[in-house]
Design a protein around this motif. Structure first.
Motif, PDB file in Angstrom:
ATOM      1  N   SER A  28       0.844  -1.185   0.000  1.00  0.00           N
ATOM      2  CA  SER A  28       0.000   0.000   0.000  1.00  0.00           C
ATOM      3  C   SER A  28       0.882   1.239   0.000  1.00  0.00           C
ATOM      4  CB  SER A  28      -0.901   0.007   1.238  1.00  0.00           C
ATOM      5  OG  SER A  28      -1.660   1.192   1.286  1.00  0.00           O
ATOM      6  N   PHE A  29       0.741   2.061  -1.033  1.00  0.00           N
ATOM      7  CA  PHE A  29       1.452   3.335  -1.102  1.00  0.00           C
ATOM      8  C   PHE A  29       0.568   4.393  -0.438  1.00  0.00           C
ATOM      9  CE2 PHE A  29       3.452   0.841  -4.364  1.00  0.00           C
ATOM     10  CZ  PHE A  29       4.784   1.228  -4.325  1.00  0.00           C
ATOM     11  N   TRP A  30       1.135   5.220   0.445  1.00  0.00           N
ATOM     12  CA  TRP A  30       0.354   6.150   1.242  1.00  0.00           C
ATOM     13  C   TRP A  30       1.115   7.442   1.511  1.00  0.00           C
ATOM     14  CZ3 TRP A  30       2.230   7.518   6.119  1.00  0.00           C
ATOM     15  CH2 TRP A  30       3.319   6.752   6.577  1.00  0.00           C
ATOM     16  N   VAL A  31       0.371   8.443   1.989  1.00  0.00           N
ATOM     17  CA  VAL A  31       0.922   9.694   2.522  1.00  0.00           C
ATOM     18  C   VAL A  31       0.130  10.025   3.782  1.00  0.00           C
ATOM     19  CG1 VAL A  31       1.819  10.655   0.358  1.00  0.00           C
ATOM     20  CG2 VAL A  31      -0.547  11.070   0.998  1.00  0.00           C
ATOM     21  N   SER A  32       0.756  10.702   4.729  1.00  0.00           N
ATOM     22  CA  SER A  32       0.137  10.908   6.047  1.00  0.00           C
ATOM     23  C   SER A  32      -1.075  11.829   6.023  1.00  0.00           C
ATOM     24  CB  SER A  32       1.170  11.445   7.041  1.00  0.00           C
ATOM     25  OG  SER A  32       1.623  12.721   6.646  1.00  0.00           O
ATOM     26  N   TRP A  33      -1.163  12.739   5.080  1.00  0.00           N
ATOM     27  CA  TRP A  33      -2.287  13.683   5.049  1.00  0.00           C
ATOM     28  C   TRP A  33      -3.510  13.137   4.316  1.00  0.00           C
ATOM     29  CZ3 TRP A  33       2.323  14.465   2.469  1.00  0.00           C
ATOM     30  CH2 TRP A  33       2.262  14.407   1.088  1.00  0.00           C
ATOM     31  N   LEU A  63       5.048   7.444   0.194  1.00  0.00           N
ATOM     32  CA  LEU A  63       5.528   8.042  -1.054  1.00  0.00           C
ATOM     33  C   LEU A  63       6.579   9.111  -0.789  1.00  0.00           C
ATOM     34  CD1 LEU A  63       2.208   8.324  -3.076  1.00  0.00           C
ATOM     35  CD2 LEU A  63       4.109   6.763  -3.476  1.00  0.00           C
ATOM     36  N   SER A  64       7.368   9.429  -1.800  1.00  0.00           N
ATOM     37  CA  SER A  64       8.454  10.408  -1.653  1.00  0.00           C
ATOM     38  C   SER A  64       7.939  11.792  -1.300  1.00  0.00           C
ATOM     39  CB  SER A  64       9.278  10.472  -2.943  1.00  0.00           C
ATOM     40  OG  SER A  64       8.468  10.842  -4.034  1.00  0.00           O
ATOM     41  N   LYS A  65       6.660  12.049  -1.552  1.00  0.00           N
ATOM     42  CA  LYS A  65       6.059  13.336  -1.187  1.00  0.00           C
ATOM     43  C   LYS A  65       6.063  13.540   0.331  1.00  0.00           C
ATOM     44  CE  LYS A  65       3.017  12.833  -5.104  1.00  0.00           C
ATOM     45  NZ  LYS A  65       1.693  12.452  -5.539  1.00  0.00           N
ATOM     46  N   GLU A  66       6.217  12.436   1.049  1.00  0.00           N
ATOM     47  CA  GLU A  66       6.233  12.446   2.516  1.00  0.00           C
ATOM     48  C   GLU A  66       7.655  12.778   2.968  1.00  0.00           C
ATOM     49  OE1 GLU A  66       4.319  12.380   5.867  1.00  0.00           O
ATOM     50  OE2 GLU A  66       3.258  11.504   4.175  1.00  0.00           O
ATOM     51  N   ASN A  67       7.871  13.953   3.578  1.00  0.00           N
ATOM     52  CA  ASN A  67       9.237  14.282   3.985  1.00  0.00           C
ATOM     53  C   ASN A  67       9.675  13.392   5.143  1.00  0.00           C
ATOM     54  OD1 ASN A  67       8.843  15.570   6.623  1.00  0.00           O
ATOM     55  ND2 ASN A  67       7.899  17.256   5.494  1.00  0.00           N
ATOM     56  N   HIS A  87       9.822   3.878   3.488  1.00  0.00           N
ATOM     57  CA  HIS A  87       9.703   5.232   2.930  1.00  0.00           C
ATOM     58  C   HIS A  87      10.411   5.263   1.578  1.00  0.00           C
ATOM     59  CE1 HIS A  87      10.523   9.812   3.462  1.00  0.00           C
ATOM     60  NE2 HIS A  87       9.488   9.579   2.683  1.00  0.00           N
ATOM     61  N   ASP A  88       9.672   5.598   0.557  1.00  0.00           N
ATOM     62  CA  ASP A  88      10.208   5.711  -0.802  1.00  0.00           C
ATOM     63  C   ASP A  88      10.747   7.137  -0.971  1.00  0.00           C
ATOM     64  OD1 ASP A  88      10.805   5.391  -3.461  1.00  0.00           O
ATOM     65  OD2 ASP A  88       8.728   5.277  -4.137  1.00  0.00           O
ATOM     66  N   LYS A  89      11.898   7.412  -0.376  1.00  0.00           N
ATOM     67  CA  LYS A  89      12.446   8.769  -0.283  1.00  0.00           C
ATOM     68  C   LYS A  89      12.606   9.460  -1.630  1.00  0.00           C
ATOM     69  CE  LYS A  89      15.113   7.355   3.677  1.00  0.00           C
ATOM     70  NZ  LYS A  89      16.415   6.930   4.126  1.00  0.00           N
ATOM     71  N   PHE A  90      12.993   8.715  -2.642  1.00  0.00           N
ATOM     72  CA  PHE A  90      13.315   9.330  -3.932  1.00  0.00           C
ATOM     73  C   PHE A  90      12.309   8.987  -5.036  1.00  0.00           C
ATOM     74  CE2 PHE A  90      17.294   8.588  -1.584  1.00  0.00           C
ATOM     75  CZ  PHE A  90      17.617   9.912  -1.332  1.00  0.00           C
ATOM     76  N   GLY A  91      11.254   8.258  -4.687  1.00  0.00           N
ATOM     77  CA  GLY A  91      10.218   7.933  -5.661  1.00  0.00           C
ATOM     78  C   GLY A  91      10.554   6.792  -6.598  1.00  0.00           C
ATOM     79  N   LYS A  92      11.651   6.093  -6.357  1.00  0.00           N
ATOM     80  CA  LYS A  92      12.073   5.009  -7.256  1.00  0.00           C
ATOM     81  C   LYS A  92      11.153   3.797  -7.177  1.00  0.00           C
ATOM     82  CE  LYS A  92      16.924   6.340  -7.225  1.00  0.00           C
ATOM     83  NZ  LYS A  92      18.286   5.946  -6.868  1.00  0.00           N
ATOM     84  N   ILE A  93      10.675   3.473  -5.978  1.00  0.00           N
ATOM     85  CA  ILE A  93       9.791   2.315  -5.813  1.00  0.00           C
ATOM     86  C   ILE A  93       8.459   2.590  -6.506  1.00  0.00           C
ATOM     87  CG2 ILE A  93       8.636   0.792  -4.161  1.00  0.00           C
ATOM     88  CD1 ILE A  93      10.875   1.716  -2.132  1.00  0.00           C
ATOM     89  N   ALA A  94       7.900   3.766  -6.234  1.00  0.00           N
ATOM     90  CA  ALA A  94       6.624   4.148  -6.860  1.00  0.00           C
ATOM     91  C   ALA A  94       6.741   4.148  -8.376  1.00  0.00           C
ATOM     92  CB  ALA A  94       6.193   5.526  -6.362  1.00  0.00           C
ATOM     93  N   LYS A  95       7.840   4.641  -8.888  1.00  0.00           N
ATOM     94  CA  LYS A  95       8.036   4.683 -10.342  1.00  0.00           C
ATOM     95  C   LYS A  95       8.027   3.282 -10.933  1.00  0.00           C
ATOM     96  CE  LYS A  95      10.936   6.645 -13.926  1.00  0.00           C
ATOM     97  NZ  LYS A  95      12.116   7.449 -14.244  1.00  0.00           N
ATOM     98  N   LYS A  96       8.685   2.344 -10.278  1.00  0.00           N
ATOM     99  CA  LYS A  96       8.711   0.963 -10.780  1.00  0.00           C
ATOM    100  C   LYS A  96       7.328   0.327 -10.768  1.00  0.00           C
ATOM    101  CE  LYS A  96      13.514  -0.118  -9.951  1.00  0.00           C
ATOM    102  NZ  LYS A  96      14.483  -1.028  -9.378  1.00  0.00           N
ATOM    103  N   TYR A  97       6.491   0.742  -9.825  1.00  0.00           N
ATOM    104  CA  TYR A  97       5.123   0.222  -9.730  1.00  0.00           C
ATOM    105  C   TYR A  97       4.120   1.047 -10.544  1.00  0.00           C
ATOM    106  CZ  TYR A  97       5.826  -3.429  -6.250  1.00  0.00           C
ATOM    107  OH  TYR A  97       6.193  -4.597  -5.605  1.00  0.00           O
ATOM    108  N   GLY A  98       4.563   2.172 -11.089  1.00  0.00           N
ATOM    109  CA  GLY A  98       3.663   3.034 -11.851  1.00  0.00           C
ATOM    110  C   GLY A  98       2.710   3.824 -10.973  1.00  0.00           C
ATOM    111  N   VAL A  99       3.146   4.149  -9.774  1.00  0.00           N
ATOM    112  CA  VAL A  99       2.310   4.860  -8.801  1.00  0.00           C
ATOM    113  C   VAL A  99       2.635   6.348  -8.832  1.00  0.00           C
ATOM    114  CG1 VAL A  99       1.859   5.164  -6.330  1.00  0.00           C
ATOM    115  CG2 VAL A  99       2.073   2.873  -7.294  1.00  0.00           C
ATOM    116  N   ASP A 100       1.588   7.188  -8.923  1.00  0.00           N
ATOM    117  CA  ASP A 100       1.805   8.625  -8.875  1.00  0.00           C
ATOM    118  C   ASP A 100       0.912   9.320  -7.847  1.00  0.00           C
ATOM    119  OD1 ASP A 100      -0.601   8.392 -10.164  1.00  0.00           O
ATOM    120  OD2 ASP A 100      -0.032   9.540 -11.929  1.00  0.00           O
ATOM    121  N   LYS A 101       0.059   8.555  -7.165  1.00  0.00           N
ATOM    122  CA  LYS A 101      -0.804   9.142  -6.142  1.00  0.00           C
ATOM    123  C   LYS A 101      -1.133   8.089  -5.083  1.00  0.00           C
ATOM    124  CE  LYS A 101      -5.029   8.049  -8.603  1.00  0.00           C
ATOM    125  NZ  LYS A 101      -6.297   8.490  -9.090  1.00  0.00           N
TER     126      LYS A 101
END
Length: 139
Positions: A28-33, A63-67, A87-101
């Motif tokens: 599950s890809f997530w952000v705190s807000w 997601l990397s949007k999460e500081n 924590h996907d600090k640099f967005g590399k994991i999300a990119k490999k999965y095709g996740v943008d939100k």
């Protein structure tokens, strides 16, 4: 096949699907807000407790949007949940999965194949998730 690398856990250990073979994995890809994300993590924790960690592993990837500071603070709040947090600090994991939100959820079979992907929803699709998990767990 799902990309293997899912980040590092709170103890600094790498989390890889290759090491979780034989278990169904929910990523599950997530952000705190994101309220839907928070609700989803609670639901996934409950599912993992019901099924057991021998059969089901939930990995929640911030997601990397999460500081970094926000992630650490929220990770402490989630300490009571029995989830693997990365924590996907640099967005590399999300990119490999095709996740943008967020939220964005994947169910991965015992063999490492993506069997369910959900990203366009306001609430966690519990019925679809449970049906897919039942199907994957009996294989």
């Amino acid at each position: 096949m799902a990309p293997s690398y899912l980040g590092t856990d709170s103890a600094g250990n790498e989390v890889n699907l290759d090491e979780l073979r034989g278990k169904v994995v929910v990523v599950s890809f997530w952000v705190s807000w994101c309220k839907s994300c928070k609700n989803e993590l609670a639901i996934l924790n409950n599912l993992q407790q019901q099924v057991g960690t021998d059969l089901l592993k939930v990995v929640a990837v911030a997601l990397s949007k999460e500081n970094k500071l926000s992630f650490k603070k929220y990770r402490e709040q989630l300490a009571e949940l029995d989830l693997t947090l990365t924590h996907d600090k640099f967005g590399k994991i999300a990119k490999k999965y095709g996740v943008d939100k967020a939220p964005h959820l994947f169910v991965i079979s015992k063999e490492g194949r993506i069997t369910l992907e959900q990203s366009d929803y306001k609430k966690t699709p519990v019925n679809a998730l449970v049906a897919n998990l039942k199907q994957e767990l009996v294989k």
